[in-house]
Design a protein around this motif. Structure first.
Motif, PDB file in Angstrom:
ATOM      1  N   THR A  13       0.837  -1.203   0.000  1.00  0.00           N
ATOM      2  CA  THR A  13       0.000   0.000   0.000  1.00  0.00           C
ATOM      3  C   THR A  13       0.870   1.250   0.000  1.00  0.00           C
ATOM      4  O   THR A  13       0.587   2.214  -0.721  1.00  0.00           O
ATOM      5  CB  THR A  13      -0.947  -0.003   1.218  1.00  0.00           C
ATOM      6  N   ASP A  14       1.929   1.246   0.789  1.00  0.00           N
ATOM      7  CA  ASP A  14       2.849   2.387   0.806  1.00  0.00           C
ATOM      8  C   ASP A  14       3.458   2.615  -0.569  1.00  0.00           C
ATOM      9  O   ASP A  14       3.551   3.758  -1.034  1.00  0.00           O
ATOM     10  CB  ASP A  14       3.969   2.174   1.828  1.00  0.00           C
ATOM     11  N   ARG A  15       3.880   1.545  -1.227  1.00  0.00           N
ATOM     12  CA  ARG A  15       4.470   1.699  -2.558  1.00  0.00           C
ATOM     13  C   ARG A  15       3.462   2.264  -3.551  1.00  0.00           C
ATOM     14  O   ARG A  15       3.798   3.139  -4.351  1.00  0.00           O
ATOM     15  CB  ARG A  15       5.047   0.363  -3.041  1.00  0.00           C
ATOM     16  N   VAL A  16       2.219   1.819  -3.486  1.00  0.00           N
ATOM     17  CA  VAL A  16       1.180   2.354  -4.375  1.00  0.00           C
ATOM     18  C   VAL A  16       0.984   3.851  -4.110  1.00  0.00           C
ATOM     19  O   VAL A  16       0.895   4.653  -5.049  1.00  0.00           O
ATOM     20  CB  VAL A  16      -0.150   1.577  -4.205  1.00  0.00           C
ATOM     21  N   CYS A  17       0.935   4.231  -2.836  1.00  0.00           N
ATOM     22  CA  CYS A  17       0.770   5.647  -2.485  1.00  0.00           C
ATOM     23  C   CYS A  17       1.949   6.481  -2.958  1.00  0.00           C
ATOM     24  O   CYS A  17       1.771   7.594  -3.478  1.00  0.00           O
ATOM     25  CB  CYS A  17       0.568   5.807  -0.975  1.00  0.00           C
ATOM     26  N   LEU A  18       3.161   5.957  -2.795  1.00  0.00           N
ATOM     27  CA  LEU A  18       4.347   6.685  -3.246  1.00  0.00           C
ATOM     28  C   LEU A  18       4.364   6.841  -4.758  1.00  0.00           C
ATOM     29  O   LEU A  18       4.740   7.906  -5.276  1.00  0.00           O
ATOM     30  CB  LEU A  18       5.624   5.993  -2.762  1.00  0.00           C
ATOM     31  N   VAL A  19       3.972   5.806  -5.483  1.00  0.00           N
ATOM     32  CA  VAL A  19       3.909   5.904  -6.944  1.00  0.00           C
ATOM     33  C   VAL A  19       2.884   6.960  -7.347  1.00  0.00           C
ATOM     34  O   VAL A  19       3.153   7.810  -8.216  1.00  0.00           O
ATOM     35  CB  VAL A  19       3.594   4.535  -7.586  1.00  0.00           C
ATOM     36  N   LEU A  20       1.703   6.937  -6.737  1.00  0.00           N
ATOM     37  CA  LEU A  20       0.674   7.940  -7.031  1.00  0.00           C
ATOM     38  C   LEU A  20       1.211   9.348  -6.786  1.00  0.00           C
ATOM     39  O   LEU A  20       1.106  10.227  -7.651  1.00  0.00           O
ATOM     40  CB  LEU A  20      -0.576   7.700  -6.179  1.00  0.00           C
ATOM     41  N   LEU A  21       1.780   9.577  -5.606  1.00  0.00           N
ATOM     42  CA  LEU A  21       2.286  10.909  -5.271  1.00  0.00           C
ATOM     43  C   LEU A  21       3.417  11.321  -6.202  1.00  0.00           C
ATOM     44  O   LEU A  21       3.490  12.479  -6.635  1.00  0.00           O
ATOM     45  CB  LEU A  21       2.735  10.948  -3.813  1.00  0.00           C
ATOM     46  N   ALA A  22       4.308  10.387  -6.531  1.00  0.00           N
ATOM     47  CA  ALA A  22       5.419  10.709  -7.436  1.00  0.00           C
ATOM     48  C   ALA A  22       4.914  11.078  -8.824  1.00  0.00           C
ATOM     49  O   ALA A  22       5.376  12.061  -9.416  1.00  0.00           O
ATOM     50  CB  ALA A  22       6.390   9.529  -7.520  1.00  0.00           C
ATOM     51  N   LEU A  23       3.958  10.322  -9.335  1.00  0.00           N
ATOM     52  CA  LEU A  23       3.425  10.615 -10.675  1.00  0.00           C
ATOM     53  C   LEU A  23       2.740  11.985 -10.715  1.00  0.00           C
ATOM     54  O   LEU A  23       2.950  12.761 -11.653  1.00  0.00           O
ATOM     55  CB  LEU A  23       2.457   9.518 -11.120  1.00  0.00           C
ATOM     56  N   VAL A  24       1.928  12.257  -9.704  1.00  0.00           N
ATOM     57  CA  VAL A  24       1.251  13.561  -9.642  1.00  0.00           C
ATOM     58  C   VAL A  24       2.281  14.680  -9.544  1.00  0.00           C
ATOM     59  O   VAL A  24       2.212  15.684 -10.256  1.00  0.00           O
ATOM     60  CB  VAL A  24       0.266  13.614  -8.456  1.00  0.00           C
ATOM     61  N   ALA A  25       3.260  14.498  -8.662  1.00  0.00           N
ATOM     62  CA  ALA A  25       4.247  15.549  -8.430  1.00  0.00           C
ATOM     63  C   ALA A  25       5.126  15.784  -9.651  1.00  0.00           C
ATOM     64  O   ALA A  25       5.354  16.935 -10.045  1.00  0.00           O
ATOM     65  CB  ALA A  25       5.114  15.191  -7.223  1.00  0.00           C
ATOM     66  N   LEU A  26       5.626  14.723 -10.246  1.00  0.00           N
ATOM     67  CA  LEU A  26       6.531  14.886 -11.379  1.00  0.00           C
ATOM     68  C   LEU A  26       5.788  15.395 -12.616  1.00  0.00           C
ATOM     69  O   LEU A  26       6.320  16.225 -13.359  1.00  0.00           O
ATOM     70  CB  LEU A  26       7.270  13.580 -11.656  1.00  0.00           C
ATOM     71  N   GLY A  27       4.559  14.927 -12.812  1.00  0.00           N
ATOM     72  CA  GLY A  27       3.765  15.428 -13.937  1.00  0.00           C
ATOM     73  C   GLY A  27       3.402  16.890 -13.768  1.00  0.00           C
ATOM     74  O   GLY A  27       3.638  17.724 -14.656  1.00  0.00           O
ATOM     75  N   THR A  28       2.835  17.222 -12.619  1.00  0.00           N
ATOM     76  CA  THR A  28       2.437  18.607 -12.348  1.00  0.00           C
ATOM     77  C   THR A  28       3.661  19.516 -12.283  1.00  0.00           C
ATOM     78  O   THR A  28       3.676  20.606 -12.855  1.00  0.00           O
ATOM     79  CB  THR A  28       1.649  18.702 -11.027  1.00  0.00           C
ATOM     80  N   GLY A  29       4.682  19.062 -11.579  1.00  0.00           N
ATOM     81  CA  GLY A  29       5.880  19.877 -11.403  1.00  0.00           C
ATOM     82  C   GLY A  29       6.621  20.135 -12.692  1.00  0.00           C
ATOM     83  O   GLY A  29       7.038  21.261 -12.971  1.00  0.00           O
ATOM     84  N   GLY A  30       6.791  19.094 -13.485  1.00  0.00           N
ATOM     85  CA  GLY A  30       7.469  19.274 -14.776  1.00  0.00           C
ATOM     86  C   GLY A  30       6.707  20.214 -15.682  1.00  0.00           C
ATOM     87  O   GLY A  30       7.294  21.102 -16.325  1.00  0.00           O
ATOM     88  N   TRP A  31       5.404  20.047 -15.735  1.00  0.00           N
ATOM     89  CA  TRP A  31       4.549  20.896 -16.568  1.00  0.00           C
ATOM     90  C   TRP A  31       4.621  22.351 -16.094  1.00  0.00           C
ATOM     91  O   TRP A  31       4.832  23.268 -16.887  1.00  0.00           O
ATOM     92  CB  TRP A  31       3.132  20.355 -16.509  1.00  0.00           C
ATOM     93  N   ALA A  32       4.474  22.574 -14.791  1.00  0.00           N
ATOM     94  CA  ALA A  32       4.477  23.936 -14.252  1.00  0.00           C
ATOM     95  C   ALA A  32       5.836  24.604 -14.418  1.00  0.00           C
ATOM     96  O   ALA A  32       5.921  25.803 -14.690  1.00  0.00           O
ATOM     97  CB  ALA A  32       4.061  23.937 -12.784  1.00  0.00           C
ATOM     98  N   TYR A  33       6.914  23.838 -14.257  1.00  0.00           N
ATOM     99  CA  TYR A  33       8.242  24.445 -14.349  1.00  0.00           C
ATOM    100  C   TYR A  33       8.665  24.689 -15.792  1.00  0.00           C
ATOM    101  O   TYR A  33       9.232  25.734 -16.106  1.00  0.00           O
ATOM    102  CB  TYR A  33       9.279  23.575 -13.639  1.00  0.00           C
ATOM    103  N   LEU A  34       8.398  23.739 -16.660  1.00  0.00           N
ATOM    104  CA  LEU A  34       8.869  23.842 -18.041  1.00  0.00           C
ATOM    105  C   LEU A  34       7.953  24.647 -18.950  1.00  0.00           C
ATOM    106  O   LEU A  34       8.408  25.218 -19.937  1.00  0.00           O
ATOM    107  CB  LEU A  34       9.077  22.437 -18.618  1.00  0.00           C
ATOM    108  N   ALA A  35       6.666  24.698 -18.640  1.00  0.00           N
ATOM    109  CA  ALA A  35       5.695  25.443 -19.469  1.00  0.00           C
ATOM    110  C   ALA A  35       4.708  26.164 -18.545  1.00  0.00           C
ATOM    111  O   ALA A  35       3.520  25.851 -18.525  1.00  0.00           O
ATOM    112  CB  ALA A  35       4.973  24.485 -20.408  1.00  0.00           C
ATOM    113  N   PRO A  36       5.196  27.131 -17.759  1.00  0.00           N
ATOM    114  CA  PRO A  36       4.351  27.731 -16.722  1.00  0.00           C
ATOM    115  C   PRO A  36       3.080  28.396 -17.237  1.00  0.00           C
ATOM    116  O   PRO A  36       2.027  28.253 -16.613  1.00  0.00           O
ATOM    117  CB  PRO A  36       5.281  28.732 -16.031  1.00  0.00           C
ATOM    118  N   ALA A  37       3.136  29.089 -18.344  1.00  0.00           N
ATOM    119  CA  ALA A  37       1.931  29.759 -18.863  1.00  0.00           C
ATOM    120  C   ALA A  37       0.903  28.728 -19.339  1.00  0.00           C
ATOM    121  O   ALA A  37      -0.297  28.869 -19.073  1.00  0.00           O
ATOM    122  CB  ALA A  37       2.287  30.725 -19.989  1.00  0.00           C
ATOM    123  N   ARG A  38       1.371  27.693 -20.017  1.00  0.00           N
ATOM    124  CA  ARG A  38       0.453  26.644 -20.482  1.00  0.00           C
ATOM    125  C   ARG A  38      -0.150  25.897 -19.293  1.00  0.00           C
ATOM    126  O   ARG A  38      -1.334  25.579 -19.268  1.00  0.00           O
ATOM    127  CB  ARG A  38       1.170  25.681 -21.412  1.00  0.00           C
TER     128      ARG A  38
END
Length: 143
Positions: A13-38
């Protein structure tokens, strides 16, 4: 390079939660940092746009948000790979963020229509729940 990872339902369960949080964070973070206006104009995607109703675009704030999500994503990935106490540490960091972030959004639901209100609550609630799962120790009291 991986740490000792216990087996069992809590560890899985911990691994599933970590994968979920990592995917959300890396997807959102990469998008916001690399293409902030979009990111600002079209987050969370899928034809929705949750940020413009909250205030004007600010590139600095958008990139800082992206950097913060990338940092939380790195912590989640490290916890996933190393195990030990790191999943609980990552969960605590995510829980602080998710409680404060979710608390703000609860006060701003009035700017959205009913569908966006529900989706905000579900998304933010899911991330907070994943954080809580990581912080709560397993049945034996250990990790």
């Amino acid at each position: 390079m991986t740490g000792i990872r216990p087996a069992g339902p809590k560890a899985t369960t911990d691994r599933v939660c970590l994968v979920l949080l990592a995917l959300v964070a890396l997807g959102t973070g990469g998008w916001a940092y690399l293409a902030p206006a979009r990111w600002y104009g079209s987050f969370p995607g899928f034809g929705l746009s949750w940020l413009p109703p909250l205030g004007p675009y600010n590139e600095h704030l958008a990139k800082d948000t992206g950097a913060m999500f990338l940092a939380l994503g790195a912590l989640a990935v490290l916890a996933l790979l190393r195990g030990g106490v790191l999943p609980r540490v990552a969960g605590a960091a995510w829980l602080v963020f998710n409680v404060l972030h979710g608390g703000y959004h609860l006060t701003m639901l009035h700017v959205y229509g009913p569908l966006d209100q529900v989706l905000n609550l579900v998304a933010l609630g899911l991330l907070a729940a994943a954080s809580v799962v990581l912080v709560v120790p397993g049945r034996s009291g250990g990790d």
